[in-house]
Design an enzyme around this catalytic site. Sequence first.
Site, PDB file in Angstrom:
ATOM      1  N   TYR A  28       4.900  -3.755  -1.618  1.00  0.00           N
ATOM      2  CA  TYR A  28       5.355  -2.726  -0.578  1.00  0.00           C
ATOM      3  C   TYR A  28       6.966  -3.235  -0.348  1.00  0.00           C
ATOM      4  O   TYR A  28       7.710  -2.264  -0.234  1.00  0.00           O
ATOM      5  CB  TYR A  28       4.891  -2.996   0.772  1.00  0.00           C
ATOM      6  N   LYS A  85      -6.249 -11.337  -7.492  1.00  0.00           N
ATOM      7  CA  LYS A  85      -6.653 -10.698  -8.679  1.00  0.00           C
ATOM      8  C   LYS A  85      -5.791 -11.916  -9.597  1.00  0.00           C
ATOM      9  O   LYS A  85      -4.949 -11.669 -10.317  1.00  0.00           O
ATOM     10  CB  LYS A  85      -5.910  -9.264  -9.076  1.00  0.00           C
ATOM     11  N   ASP A 122     -11.316  -6.428  -7.154  1.00  0.00           N
ATOM     12  CA  ASP A 122     -12.250  -5.403  -7.770  1.00  0.00           C
ATOM     13  C   ASP A 122     -13.724  -5.694  -7.310  1.00  0.00           C
ATOM     14  O   ASP A 122     -14.697  -4.750  -6.966  1.00  0.00           O
ATOM     15  CB  ASP A 122     -12.126  -5.319  -9.339  1.00  0.00           C
ATOM     16  N   ASP A 126      -4.332  -2.956   2.158  1.00  0.00           N
ATOM     17  CA  ASP A 126      -4.175  -1.428   2.598  1.00  0.00           C
ATOM     18  C   ASP A 126      -5.493  -0.781   1.990  1.00  0.00           C
ATOM     19  O   ASP A 126      -6.133  -0.021   2.988  1.00  0.00           O
ATOM     20  CB  ASP A 126      -2.962  -1.090   1.919  1.00  0.00           C
ATOM     21  N   ASP A 154      -9.196   0.588   4.357  1.00  0.00           N
ATOM     22  CA  ASP A 154      -9.496   1.960   4.434  1.00  0.00           C
ATOM     23  C   ASP A 154     -11.034   1.906   3.861  1.00  0.00           C
ATOM     24  O   ASP A 154     -11.911   2.639   4.811  1.00  0.00           O
ATOM     25  CB  ASP A 154      -8.760   2.798   3.663  1.00  0.00           C
TER      26      ASP A 154
HETATM   27  C1  IPM Z   1      -1.350   1.632   6.825  1.00  0.00           C
HETATM   28  C2  IPM Z   1      -0.710   2.719   6.185  1.00  0.00           C
HETATM   29  C3  IPM Z   1       0.794   2.576   5.841  1.00  0.00           C
HETATM   30  C4  IPM Z   1       0.517   1.366   4.854  1.00  0.00           C
HETATM   31  C5  IPM Z   1       1.553   3.531   5.510  1.00  0.00           C
HETATM   32  C6  IPM Z   1       1.385   4.761   6.565  1.00  0.00           C
HETATM   33  C7  IPM Z   1       2.765   3.099   5.064  1.00  0.00           C
HETATM   34  O1  IPM Z   1      -1.478   3.284   5.306  1.00  0.00           O
HETATM   35  O2  IPM Z   1      -1.109   0.921   7.945  1.00  0.00           O
HETATM   36  O3  IPM Z   1      -2.460   1.261   6.261  1.00  0.00           O
HETATM   37  O4  IPM Z   1       0.332   1.666   3.850  1.00  0.00           O
HETATM   38  O5  IPM Z   1       0.724   0.302   5.229  1.00  0.00           O
HETATM   39 MN    MN Z   2      -3.456   2.137   4.793  1.00  0.00          MN
END
Ligand code: IPM
Ligand code: MN
Length: 355
Positions: free
Chosen positions: A142, A189, A221, A245, A249
């Site tokens: 990032y 990884k 993975d 990240d 999710d």
């Molecule tokens: C999160 C979001 C952010 C990230 C974005 C909005 C920059 O997806 O907080 O996970 O990738 O960190």
């Molecule tokens: Mn995210």
Amino acid sequence: MNLKIALLAGDGIGPEVIREAVKVSESIAKKFNHKISWKEGLVGAAAIDKTGDPYPIETHDVCLDSDAVLFGAVGDPKFDNDPSAKVRPEEGLLRMRKKLGLYANIRPTYTFDSLMDKSPIKRSIIEGTDLVFVRELTGGIYFGKRGRKDNNNFAFDTCEYSKEEIIRLAKIGFELSLKRSKKLCCIDKANVLESSRLWRETVQSMEKEYPDVQVSYEFVDAVAMRLIQNPSSYDVLITGNLFGDILTDEASVISGSMGLMPSASVGLKTSIYEPIHGSYPQAKGKNIANPLATILSASMMFEGSFGLIEESELIKQVVSDSITKKIVTGDLSGNDKFYSTEEVGSWICKRIEKG
Ligand code: IPM
Ligand code: MN
């Protein structure tokens, strides 16, 4: 106690879910005799529209001057399909994390009994899931070198980590696991990436300081797969920015809705508490978004920034009651009646105040 909290509602459903978290925090303040002073700041597309900058210096000052930041969401579709946009709402969030030194993002995933059958994964698999990701938040790909070459026909992003960055993140993971089941999984990884090999050797070298913690090392993975096959086998998981990240999710859907899970970003300066979901622009202004992730983020804030454990637990308990009693938004109601964002928030407030 006097609590100074910055409010960064941001974009999309941000302002709606933040409103409910504020209501709930005020109910808690009333019940436990605290006084909250709120200070608003612009962030994301809302800030770009007004100032041209997704994280204006005034907002940074508001954060520095507060004990905690409650954050909604950033992102706006008008930027998503425009790769040439000079400035993006997400940049505001990234800059804020970096400038506040918030290097660790704590993202829990747990299940609610009454929601087991809402999860896309079978009850028998998710039962007992209670895990926490500690995602590195201010380094890695990032923030590494990036750019274009060859007349724009070649692009690169670099994953960079220093030993110090890994140590401070891993420390949070080790300490958290001591308070839980003493099981820590380091995700990398290392079979391919040099930065992952540094992660692995650094975490390995820290093991002797935490003899009670049982550490496992797994490739990202494989974790992506096992998180779905056997999520209850995990407890605390530490990982780099991009892997974290993606996996958080993935993990968030285990509970039944992305609208449920909170997070805390902690580090050097004021901590930020935010739902893990995004700005959900399709629902903006419709009073249908699930406010629970933001309300649970407020719960993490009471504990994390103010040490107010009873207050924090009460919010969690009442959120859980609202789910059991089916006072929920459409994402959780199935074919049953559903409630608006505002109604869910108000139900929780009433219950806190009279309970
Ligand atoms: C999160 C979001 C952010 C990230 C974005 C909005 C920059 O997806 O907080 O996970 O990738 O960190
Ligand atoms: Mn995210």
